[in-house]
Design a protein around this motif. Structure first.
Motif, mmCIF file in Angstrom:
data_model
loop_
_atom_site.group_PDB
_atom_site.id
_atom_site.type_symbol
_atom_site.label_atom_id
_atom_site.label_comp_id
_atom_site.label_asym_id
_atom_site.label_seq_id
_atom_site.Cartn_x
_atom_site.Cartn_y
_atom_site.Cartn_z
ATOM 1 N N LYS A 46 0.841 -1.206 0.000
ATOM 2 C CA LYS A 46 0.000 0.000 0.000
ATOM 3 C C LYS A 46 0.873 1.252 0.000
ATOM 4 O O LYS A 46 0.621 2.209 -0.723
ATOM 5 C CB LYS A 46 -0.890 0.021 1.244
ATOM 6 N N VAL A 78 2.600 1.881 -3.457
ATOM 7 C CA VAL A 78 1.644 2.242 -4.517
ATOM 8 C C VAL A 78 1.022 3.612 -4.228
ATOM 9 O O VAL A 78 0.906 4.455 -5.128
ATOM 10 C CB VAL A 78 0.544 1.162 -4.675
ATOM 11 N N THR A 127 1.044 6.994 -6.460
ATOM 12 C CA THR A 127 -0.295 7.486 -6.834
ATOM 13 C C THR A 127 -0.435 8.963 -6.453
ATOM 14 O O THR A 127 -0.922 9.786 -7.244
ATOM 15 C CB THR A 127 -1.382 6.640 -6.124
ATOM 16 N N CYS A 179 -3.066 -5.452 -14.025
ATOM 17 C CA CYS A 179 -2.586 -6.379 -12.985
ATOM 18 C C CYS A 179 -3.241 -7.738 -13.146
ATOM 19 O O CYS A 179 -4.219 -7.886 -13.884
ATOM 20 C CB CYS A 179 -2.850 -5.824 -11.592
ATOM 21 N N TYR A 204 -5.886 -3.540 -5.184
ATOM 22 C CA TYR A 204 -5.937 -2.187 -5.758
ATOM 23 C C TYR A 204 -7.261 -1.482 -5.418
ATOM 24 O O TYR A 204 -7.287 -0.268 -5.193
ATOM 25 C CB TYR A 204 -5.666 -2.232 -7.267
ATOM 26 N N LYS A 205 -8.356 -2.271 -5.348
ATOM 27 C CA LYS A 205 -9.639 -1.662 -4.947
ATOM 28 C C LYS A 205 -9.545 -1.116 -3.525
ATOM 29 O O LYS A 205 -10.137 -0.092 -3.197
ATOM 30 C CB LYS A 205 -10.758 -2.709 -5.006
ATOM 31 N N TYR A 225 -8.380 2.353 -6.297
ATOM 32 C CA TYR A 225 -8.477 2.133 -7.749
ATOM 33 C C TYR A 225 -9.825 1.484 -8.060
ATOM 34 O O TYR A 225 -10.343 0.698 -7.265
ATOM 35 C CB TYR A 225 -7.325 1.246 -8.234
#
Ligand code: 16G
Length: 195
Positions: free
Chosen positions: A142, A145, A149, A164, A172-173, A177
């Motif tokens: 996390k 990323v 981001t 991915c 990612y959710k 994302y």
């Protein structure tokens, strides 16, 4: 005569490390428990910073091989690719170092792309995310990323996208994302692979 050093703003880094001090972590606070940031990553022996040439010796390439085929990259090849990336100014490869062992244990790349659409906008792609699997439970996936981001937003991108494996969609959710309805397909054509 004044000689302008093209590398003066980035120095020994792929991109200017000061950028990482100016990210708005409040935007992603709900995704992190406990709350960590790239400047306060939760352990005194961890640092989050831009890629450096020395990272070849610190296991950056071996780390990437946990993601996919890398091939045998010599230090010279690494250096020349690094310099080419630095010259474009479009690559923000970010790493996590374990300073105790001087080893790179996490990485993610923000790659920016100039557009005519969206008012001559700048689009971001998230690439080559990998965290050493022996460092579980520290939110390092996390952290790395979210760092790139937020960096994408900070440098003015209008969106960031990624490809991915299906099993990583929940990850990612969990950090914001989305699979946009009617717009969540990634397609591929493959060519000869030098690795
Ligand atoms: C994943 C990576 C992508 C990487 C690719 C390598 C993320 C978000 N996605 O899709 O960046 O380039 O794997 O797979 O890290 P390949 O070797 O099949 O191209």
């Amino acid at each position: 005569m004044v000689i302008i050093n093209k590398m003066s703003s980035t120095g020994e880094y792929l991109y200017d490390p000061k950028l990482l001090s100016n990210l708005d972590w409040n935007l992603v606070r709900p995704y992190l428990s406990p709350f960590v940031t790239c400047t306060e990553p939760g352990e005194s022996w961890l640092i989050v910073r831009p890629l450096q040439l020395e990272d070849y010796k610190k296991g950056f390439v071996q780390l990437l091989s946990q993601l996919t085929a890398v091939g045998n990259i010599t230090e010279k090849e690494f250096e020349s690719q690094y310099m080419a990336m630095q010259k474009t100014g479009q690559y923000y490869i970010t790493v996590i170092e374990d300073t105790r062992s001087k080893t790179i244990i996490g990485a993610a790349s923000l790659v920016t792309e100039l557009k005519f659409i969206h008012g001559c906008g700048l689009r971001a792609k998230l690439e080559d995310v990998v965290v050493n699997n022996t460092y579980r439970g520290k939110q390092l996936g996390k952290l790395i990323v979210l760092t790139v981001t937020l960096l994408a937003k900070h440098v003015g991108c209008y969106k960031m996208t990624l490809d991915c494996k299906d099993n990583l969609i929940p990850f990612y959710k969990s950090i914001g994302y989305k699979l946009e309805p009617g717009n969540a397909n990634s397609m591929t054509v493959r060519y000869e692979d030098p690795s």
